[in-house]
Design a protein around this motif. Structure first.
Motif, PDB file in Angstrom:
ATOM      1  N   ALA A   4       0.836  -1.202   0.000  1.00  0.00           N
ATOM      2  CA  ALA A   4       0.000   0.000   0.000  1.00  0.00           C
ATOM      3  C   ALA A   4       0.873   1.254   0.000  1.00  0.00           C
ATOM      4  CB  ALA A   4      -0.917  -0.011   1.234  1.00  0.00           C
ATOM      5  N   LEU A   5       1.941   1.194   0.770  1.00  0.00           N
ATOM      6  CA  LEU A   5       2.860   2.351   0.814  1.00  0.00           C
ATOM      7  C   LEU A   5       3.494   2.585  -0.554  1.00  0.00           C
ATOM      8  CD1 LEU A   5       3.519   4.098   3.256  1.00  0.00           C
ATOM      9  CD2 LEU A   5       5.717   2.905   3.400  1.00  0.00           C
ATOM     10  N   GLY A   6       3.891   1.470  -1.205  1.00  0.00           N
ATOM     11  CA  GLY A   6       4.499   1.587  -2.532  1.00  0.00           C
ATOM     12  C   GLY A   6       3.519   2.149  -3.534  1.00  0.00           C
ATOM     13  N   LEU A   7       2.259   1.653  -3.472  1.00  0.00           N
ATOM     14  CA  LEU A   7       1.232   2.152  -4.394  1.00  0.00           C
ATOM     15  C   LEU A   7       0.998   3.641  -4.169  1.00  0.00           C
ATOM     16  CD1 LEU A   7      -0.763   1.167  -6.563  1.00  0.00           C
ATOM     17  CD2 LEU A   7      -2.462   1.038  -4.756  1.00  0.00           C
ATOM     18  N   PHE A   8       0.967   4.038  -2.912  1.00  0.00           N
ATOM     19  CA  PHE A   8       0.763   5.450  -2.606  1.00  0.00           C
ATOM     20  C   PHE A   8       1.902   6.304  -3.156  1.00  0.00           C
ATOM     21  CE2 PHE A   8       1.295   9.082   0.277  1.00  0.00           C
ATOM     22  CZ  PHE A   8       0.073   9.692   0.059  1.00  0.00           C
ATOM     23  N   ALA A   9       3.133   5.832  -2.982  1.00  0.00           N
ATOM     24  CA  ALA A   9       4.277   6.583  -3.497  1.00  0.00           C
ATOM     25  C   ALA A   9       4.224   6.673  -5.015  1.00  0.00           C
ATOM     26  CB  ALA A   9       5.581   5.915  -3.047  1.00  0.00           C
ATOM     27  N   PHE A  10       3.844   5.554  -5.651  1.00  0.00           N
ATOM     28  CA  PHE A  10       3.750   5.532  -7.113  1.00  0.00           C
ATOM     29  C   PHE A  10       2.707   6.532  -7.608  1.00  0.00           C
ATOM     30  CE2 PHE A  10       1.651   3.667 -10.864  1.00  0.00           C
ATOM     31  CZ  PHE A  10       2.710   3.734 -11.741  1.00  0.00           C
ATOM     32  N   LEU A  11       1.505   6.517  -6.934  1.00  0.00           N
ATOM     33  CA  LEU A  11       0.437   7.433  -7.361  1.00  0.00           C
ATOM     34  C   LEU A  11       0.870   8.890  -7.162  1.00  0.00           C
ATOM     35  CD1 LEU A  11      -2.871   5.712  -6.248  1.00  0.00           C
ATOM     36  CD2 LEU A  11      -1.990   6.104  -8.548  1.00  0.00           C
ATOM     37  N   ALA A  12       1.540   9.148  -6.030  1.00  0.00           N
ATOM     38  CA  ALA A  12       1.994  10.512  -5.784  1.00  0.00           C
ATOM     39  C   ALA A  12       2.982  10.950  -6.859  1.00  0.00           C
ATOM     40  CB  ALA A  12       2.644  10.595  -4.402  1.00  0.00           C
ATOM     41  N   PHE A  13       3.881  10.037  -7.258  1.00  0.00           N
ATOM     42  CA  PHE A  13       4.867  10.384  -8.285  1.00  0.00           C
ATOM     43  C   PHE A  13       4.192  10.644  -9.625  1.00  0.00           C
ATOM     44  CE2 PHE A  13       8.281   9.107 -11.307  1.00  0.00           C
ATOM     45  CZ  PHE A  13       9.131  10.149 -11.009  1.00  0.00           C
ATOM     46  N   VAL A  14       3.176   9.794  -9.970  1.00  0.00           N
ATOM     47  CA  VAL A  14       2.448   9.980 -11.230  1.00  0.00           C
ATOM     48  C   VAL A  14       1.709  11.320 -11.223  1.00  0.00           C
ATOM     49  CG1 VAL A  14       0.525   9.126 -12.598  1.00  0.00           C
ATOM     50  CG2 VAL A  14       2.258   7.555 -11.792  1.00  0.00           C
ATOM     51  N   LEU A  15       1.091  11.638 -10.087  1.00  0.00           N
ATOM     52  CA  LEU A  15       0.391  12.928  -9.987  1.00  0.00           C
ATOM     53  C   LEU A  15       1.365  14.084 -10.161  1.00  0.00           C
ATOM     54  CD1 LEU A  15      -2.309  12.617  -7.203  1.00  0.00           C
ATOM     55  CD2 LEU A  15      -2.601  13.069  -9.647  1.00  0.00           C
ATOM     56  N   PHE A  16       2.555  13.938  -9.556  1.00  0.00           N
ATOM     57  CA  PHE A  16       3.575  14.976  -9.697  1.00  0.00           C
ATOM     58  C   PHE A  16       3.982  15.153 -11.155  1.00  0.00           C
ATOM     59  CE2 PHE A  16       8.198  15.562 -10.080  1.00  0.00           C
ATOM     60  CZ  PHE A  16       8.269  16.878  -9.671  1.00  0.00           C
ATOM     61  N   LEU A  17       4.147  14.009 -11.858  1.00  0.00           N
ATOM     62  CA  LEU A  17       4.516  14.086 -13.266  1.00  0.00           C
ATOM     63  C   LEU A  17       3.424  14.761 -14.082  1.00  0.00           C
ATOM     64  CD1 LEU A  17       6.284  10.737 -14.165  1.00  0.00           C
ATOM     65  CD2 LEU A  17       7.265  12.960 -13.773  1.00  0.00           C
ATOM     66  N   PHE A  18       2.140  14.402 -13.774  1.00  0.00           N
ATOM     67  CA  PHE A  18       1.039  15.021 -14.511  1.00  0.00           C
ATOM     68  C   PHE A  18       1.012  16.523 -14.284  1.00  0.00           C
ATOM     69  CE2 PHE A  18      -1.117  10.912 -15.272  1.00  0.00           C
ATOM     70  CZ  PHE A  18      -1.442  11.138 -16.587  1.00  0.00           C
ATOM     71  N   ALA A  19       1.197  16.923 -13.003  1.00  0.00           N
ATOM     72  CA  ALA A  19       1.183  18.355 -12.697  1.00  0.00           C
ATOM     73  C   ALA A  19       2.296  19.073 -13.436  1.00  0.00           C
ATOM     74  CB  ALA A  19       1.327  18.547 -11.187  1.00  0.00           C
ATOM     75  N   ALA A  20       3.499  18.439 -13.482  1.00  0.00           N
ATOM     76  CA  ALA A  20       4.623  19.059 -14.180  1.00  0.00           C
ATOM     77  C   ALA A  20       4.343  19.160 -15.666  1.00  0.00           C
ATOM     78  CB  ALA A  20       5.896  18.252 -13.932  1.00  0.00           C
ATOM     79  N   THR A  21       3.687  18.115 -16.242  1.00  0.00           N
ATOM     80  CA  THR A  21       3.391  18.139 -17.670  1.00  0.00           C
ATOM     81  C   THR A  21       2.376  19.217 -18.006  1.00  0.00           C
ATOM     82  OG1 THR A  21       3.688  15.762 -17.597  1.00  0.00           O
ATOM     83  CG2 THR A  21       2.784  16.688 -19.613  1.00  0.00           C
ATOM     84  N   ILE A  22       1.361  19.369 -17.139  1.00  0.00           N
ATOM     85  CA  ILE A  22       0.314  20.362 -17.435  1.00  0.00           C
ATOM     86  C   ILE A  22       0.875  21.777 -17.348  1.00  0.00           C
ATOM     87  CG2 ILE A  22      -1.811  21.350 -16.490  1.00  0.00           C
ATOM     88  CD1 ILE A  22      -2.602  18.477 -15.801  1.00  0.00           C
ATOM     89  N   SER A  23       1.824  21.990 -16.414  1.00  0.00           N
ATOM     90  CA  SER A  23       2.338  23.346 -16.238  1.00  0.00           C
ATOM     91  C   SER A  23       3.480  23.669 -17.185  1.00  0.00           C
ATOM     92  CB  SER A  23       2.805  23.538 -14.802  1.00  0.00           C
ATOM     93  OG  SER A  23       3.856  22.654 -14.528  1.00  0.00           O
ATOM     94  N   LEU A  24       3.769  22.766 -18.157  1.00  0.00           N
ATOM     95  CA  LEU A  24       4.812  23.073 -19.140  1.00  0.00           C
ATOM     96  C   LEU A  24       4.379  24.246 -20.014  1.00  0.00           C
ATOM     97  CD1 LEU A  24       6.183  19.774 -20.704  1.00  0.00           C
ATOM     98  CD2 LEU A  24       7.428  21.460 -19.429  1.00  0.00           C
ATOM     99  N   ARG A  25       5.375  24.991 -20.472  1.00  0.00           N
ATOM    100  CA  ARG A  25       5.058  26.050 -21.425  1.00  0.00           C
ATOM    101  C   ARG A  25       4.823  25.443 -22.803  1.00  0.00           C
ATOM    102  NH1 ARG A  25       6.284  31.108 -19.961  1.00  0.00           N
ATOM    103  NH2 ARG A  25       6.592  31.714 -22.121  1.00  0.00           N
ATOM    104  N   PRO A  26       4.082  26.146 -23.678  1.00  0.00           N
ATOM    105  CA  PRO A  26       3.874  25.613 -25.028  1.00  0.00           C
ATOM    106  C   PRO A  26       5.192  25.461 -25.771  1.00  0.00           C
ATOM    107  CG  PRO A  26       2.994  27.836 -24.794  1.00  0.00           C
ATOM    108  CD  PRO A  26       3.295  27.343 -23.441  1.00  0.00           C
TER     109      PRO A  26
END
Lengths: 91, 155
Positions: A4-26
């Motif tokens: 469960a801890l690993g899954l939580f860390a994985f989801l947090a990392f994926v969310l972080f990646l998504f946030a970074a991708t959305i905030s990229l400049r064009p």
């Protein structure tokens, strides 16, 4: 529990990646383009070369290239110093 | 690895590879590529010549070739051109550009076909780095080739 801890860390990392991708400049609009524009506009008169990449690598940042050449020199002299004894003159 | 197929292919391909490597080095300030890339291409041509021949021939051919000296010449030449820039402004300043010396022609602004006699110190640095890279890579492969072939002869 560990799974469960690993899954939580994985989801947090994926969310972080998504946030970074959305905030990229064009694409093609970097935030600080002053230096790029300077290179592109002045490379032909200052470095007298059509190839802007070469004028950056060998002129504006020539010191970096000197370091790269030194790395290669060190690698080659290390290999030759270690192996010259075996490959040498005797048949 | 010295069958007739490899020998014939090498005889056809090696001159073309060597010419292409020299072209990449000399046109480094006009087209993609430069000293490192052209030196690697040139070294791959020499390596093809090495691995397609027998050991005695290679040893006789490369005994007189000053690969180590060429490598040192490339490094010292790079430093020398850098110090030449110190003469006018800073280390590695492009002192030869637009001066009328060899490789010191003026580049037209904007789109142009590309003239070989331009580039200033860029061309010299490309040539020196190319010399250095081709000598270094070739000497590494040459020493491994000599060691491996000697051990095979002993078996």
């Amino acid at each position: 529990m560990r799974k469960a801890l690993g899954l939580f860390a994985f989801l947090a990392f994926v969310l972080f990646l998504f946030a970074a991708t959305i905030s990229l400049r064009p694409f093609g609009e970097p935030p600080h383009a002053e230096m790029d524009s300077y290179f592109i506009e002045h490379a032909q008169e200052e470095a007298s070369a059509n190839n802007v990449v070469t004028s950056v690598v060998f002129d504006y940042r020539g010191f970096d290239t000197l370091g790269e050449a030194t790395v290669l020199f060190t690698a080659v002299s290390g290999v030759l110093m270690a192996l010259r004894h075996y490959g040498g003159k005797e048949k | 690895m010295t069958t007739t197929i490899i020998k014939t292919t090498t005889r056809l391909l090696a001159p073309l590879i060597l010419v292409f490597g020299s072209y990449i080095i000399l046109h480094g300030h006009l087209t993609p590529g430069g000293g490192f890339q052209g030196g690697a291409v040139f070294a791959s041509g020499l390596i093809l010549l090495i691995v397609a021949n027998v050991r005695d021939k290679v040893q006789k051919l490369f005994e007189k070739t000053p690969l180590t000296q060429l490598e040192s010449l490339g490094a010292l030449g790079f430093l020398g051109i850098g110090l030449l820039g110190l003469m006018s402004y800073t280390f590695l300043k492009n002192a030869i550009a637009n001066s009328g010396f060899l490789f010191g022609g003026t580049t037209p602004q904007g789109i142009n076909p590309g003239y070989l006699n331009t580039g200033g110190t860029l061309s010299y640095l490309n040539i020196f780095v190319g010399t250095k890279v081709l000598a270094g890579l070739t000497s590494i492969v040459l020493i491994f080739f000599l060691i491996l072939r000697r051990e095979r002869d002993e078996w």
